[in-house]
Every structure is written in C-alpha cells, then in structure tokens.
Write a protein that holds these residues in place. Sequence first.
Motif, short mmCIF file in Angstrom:
data_model
loop_
_atom_site.label_atom_id
_atom_site.label_comp_id
_atom_site.label_asym_id
_atom_site.label_seq_id
_atom_site.Cartn_x
_atom_site.Cartn_y
_atom_site.Cartn_z
N ARG A 1 -0.30 -17.77 7.79
CA ARG A 1 -0.18 -18.10 9.21
C ARG A 1 0.82 -17.19 9.91
NH1 ARG A 1 -0.50 -23.38 7.22
NH2 ARG A 1 1.77 -23.67 7.40
N PHE A 2 1.95 -16.91 9.26
CA PHE A 2 2.95 -16.01 9.84
C PHE A 2 2.36 -14.62 10.07
CE2 PHE A 2 6.40 -18.66 7.58
CZ PHE A 2 6.52 -19.50 8.67
N ILE A 3 1.64 -14.11 9.06
CA ILE A 3 1.11 -12.75 9.14
C ILE A 3 -0.02 -12.68 10.18
CG2 ILE A 3 -0.07 -10.90 7.87
CD1 ILE A 3 1.25 -12.06 5.31
N GLU A 4 -0.84 -13.72 10.24
CA GLU A 4 -2.01 -13.73 11.12
C GLU A 4 -1.63 -13.57 12.59
OE1 GLU A 4 -6.23 -16.13 10.76
OE2 GLU A 4 -4.35 -17.24 10.62
N VAL A 5 -0.44 -14.01 12.93
CA VAL A 5 0.04 -13.85 14.31
C VAL A 5 0.12 -12.37 14.67
CG1 VAL A 5 2.04 -14.19 15.81
CG2 VAL A 5 1.29 -16.03 14.31
N VAL A 6 0.40 -11.52 13.67
CA VAL A 6 0.60 -10.10 13.90
C VAL A 6 -0.62 -9.28 13.54
CG1 VAL A 6 2.09 -8.13 13.29
CG2 VAL A 6 3.06 -10.41 13.42
N HIS A 7 -1.34 -9.69 12.48
CA HIS A 7 -2.48 -8.92 12.00
C HIS A 7 -3.45 -9.85 11.28
CE1 HIS A 7 -4.49 -5.18 11.01
NE2 HIS A 7 -4.55 -5.53 9.75
N PRO A 8 -4.77 -9.72 11.54
CA PRO A 8 -5.72 -10.69 10.96
C PRO A 8 -5.90 -10.55 9.44
CG PRO A 8 -6.88 -8.98 12.20
CD PRO A 8 -5.42 -8.79 12.46
N ASP A 9 -5.66 -9.37 8.88
CA ASP A 9 -5.90 -9.16 7.44
C ASP A 9 -4.65 -9.50 6.64
OD1 ASP A 9 -6.81 -8.46 4.98
OD2 ASP A 9 -7.28 -6.37 5.47
N TYR A 10 -4.36 -10.82 6.56
CA TYR A 10 -3.15 -11.25 5.87
C TYR A 10 -3.22 -10.99 4.37
CZ TYR A 10 -6.13 -15.44 5.78
OH TYR A 10 -7.19 -16.30 5.65
N CYS A 11 -4.45 -10.97 3.80
CA CYS A 11 -4.58 -10.69 2.36
C CYS A 11 -4.04 -9.30 2.01
CB CYS A 11 -6.04 -10.79 1.92
SG CYS A 11 -6.71 -12.45 2.05
N THR A 12 -4.40 -8.31 2.83
CA THR A 12 -3.94 -6.94 2.58
C THR A 12 -2.43 -6.83 2.73
OG1 THR A 12 -6.03 -5.96 3.27
CG2 THR A 12 -4.09 -4.55 3.38
N ILE A 13 -1.88 -7.46 3.77
CA ILE A 13 -0.44 -7.37 3.99
C ILE A 13 0.30 -8.02 2.83
CG2 ILE A 13 1.49 -8.01 5.49
CD1 ILE A 13 -0.44 -5.97 6.75
N ARG A 14 -0.15 -9.19 2.38
CA ARG A 14 0.48 -9.87 1.25
C ARG A 14 0.44 -8.99 0.00
NH1 ARG A 14 -3.09 -14.41 1.52
NH2 ARG A 14 -3.59 -13.73 -0.59
N ARG A 15 -0.74 -8.41 -0.24
CA ARG A 15 -0.90 -7.56 -1.42
C ARG A 15 0.03 -6.34 -1.36
NH1 ARG A 15 -5.97 -6.67 -1.01
NH2 ARG A 15 -5.83 -4.59 -0.09
N GLU A 16 0.13 -5.73 -0.18
CA GLU A 16 0.98 -4.55 -0.02
C GLU A 16 2.45 -4.89 -0.24
OE1 GLU A 16 0.21 -1.48 0.22
OE2 GLU A 16 -1.90 -1.47 0.78
N TRP A 17 2.87 -6.08 0.19
CA TRP A 17 4.25 -6.50 -0.07
C TRP A 17 4.51 -6.63 -1.56
CZ3 TRP A 17 4.32 -10.69 4.32
CH2 TRP A 17 4.84 -10.12 5.50
N ILE A 18 3.52 -7.16 -2.29
CA ILE A 18 3.67 -7.31 -3.74
C ILE A 18 3.68 -5.94 -4.42
CG2 ILE A 18 2.59 -8.20 -5.85
CD1 ILE A 18 3.68 -10.44 -4.18
N VAL A 19 2.69 -5.10 -4.10
CA VAL A 19 2.56 -3.77 -4.71
C VAL A 19 3.80 -2.92 -4.38
CG1 VAL A 19 1.25 -1.60 -4.65
CG2 VAL A 19 0.04 -3.79 -4.74
N GLY A 20 4.31 -3.04 -3.15
CA GLY A 20 5.47 -2.25 -2.75
C GLY A 20 6.79 -2.77 -3.28
N GLY A 21 6.76 -3.91 -3.97
CA GLY A 21 7.98 -4.45 -4.54
C GLY A 21 8.84 -5.21 -3.56
N TYR A 22 8.27 -5.59 -2.41
CA TYR A 22 9.03 -6.34 -1.42
C TYR A 22 9.04 -7.84 -1.71
CZ TYR A 22 8.75 -2.06 1.34
OH TYR A 22 8.85 -0.75 1.77
#
Length: 199
Positions: free
Chosen positions: A158-179
């Motif tokens: 829900r937090f990510i969707e406010v900024v960008h609809p593809d929350y799955c990609t953003i979540r994955r990138e945070w994990i892959v990037g070590g954030y």
Amino acid sequence: MSEAAAEPDPMSALVRLFKGLADPTRLRMIAAMVDRPRCGQDLAAEVGLSPATVSHHIRVLSDAGLLRETRQAPYTFYQLDLEQLQGAVKAVSSPKRVRELATAPAVGQDQRAVLRAFFDGPRLVALPAQRRKKEIVLEELLRRLPRRREYREPELNRFIEVVHPDYCTIRREWIVGGYMEREDGVYRLAPRGRAVLGG
C-alpha cells in the motif's frame, strides 16, 4: 575545505530561520525593524524588555540570517532582511519545493537531477535501468516510507502503490539491493537500508 563541506545545508538554514521567527517577542522586534534600522536601546523601549534580553533575541535573529547590521559608533543598528524572509517563504510555497527541500540534506545535486528526471511530483514515472540511478531512486523511495521496525507485505504494498503501481518490482529491488530483508512475509530494513535513513 571540500566543496561538499562548503555547500550550505538548505534544510538546516531554513529550520534555523523559522525557529528565529517562532517567538512572539522576536516577531514584535521584527515588526519594529521593518521600516527602518533600530538599535538595541530602541528595541528594548519598543518591546518593553531589558537590553540583555533584547541582545539575546537579536543574536537569535542574526544567527537565523534575518537581520542586516550597520554600525554608527557607538551603536549598531539592525533591520529586517526582507529578502531572506521572502526567500524562506518561497522555499515552502509549493509541494514540489517542499519535497525538493526535504531531500536536500540526504542527496546531492546530481542525485536531485536523477529524482527530477524519474519523478513527476510524488509519483515515480519509471525505475531507471542504470544501476546507480536505480539506487538513487530506490533510496528516495525508502526515505518516503513511514518509519516502522517492520512492514507486513500488504502494508508495504500500500505504501509503495501510492508512488508506483508495480510494488512487486520495488519490493524485489529493495531485497536484491540489500536495502531490506524478508522473512515470513515481513520486511525489515537491512544494514544498507538503515544507513540510507541514518540509523
């Protein structure tokens, strides 16, 4: 001194300026200095305070960058620097300017250029393909999250969707990037993510 050290922090300067204004006595003193320069004795008589108390308030206003000083021995005269005050009001005059100001201490000029290129107001237009630009965007998105010890996946979506609809990609990138780290559908900041947020 390095260029980064020499560059003033816009957020700190603005906070100092508004703190300077956040006192009824100082506002009365500013009102007395709008039209003409005033010395400490004039101001003490105008606002009904001791010279020592007036000196304290003058020091706060000077540190905030709100006063111009002229010396006419044996007195120093002070006048409101109206341009500084107008500049501070302009700095918080639109949502875009407030957002830019809020990111200023955390990111440099190059990073802000990337953010302007990939954000349209509060919305992320696209995730950059280039690694460094992508990191800049991911770190900005991280800064926009409400601070929590942990995030359940639906809440994070829900937090990510406010900024960008593809929350799955953003979540994955945070994990892959070590954030971030994920366990049983719960996300927590990894050391790299905590470093971005300064804690």
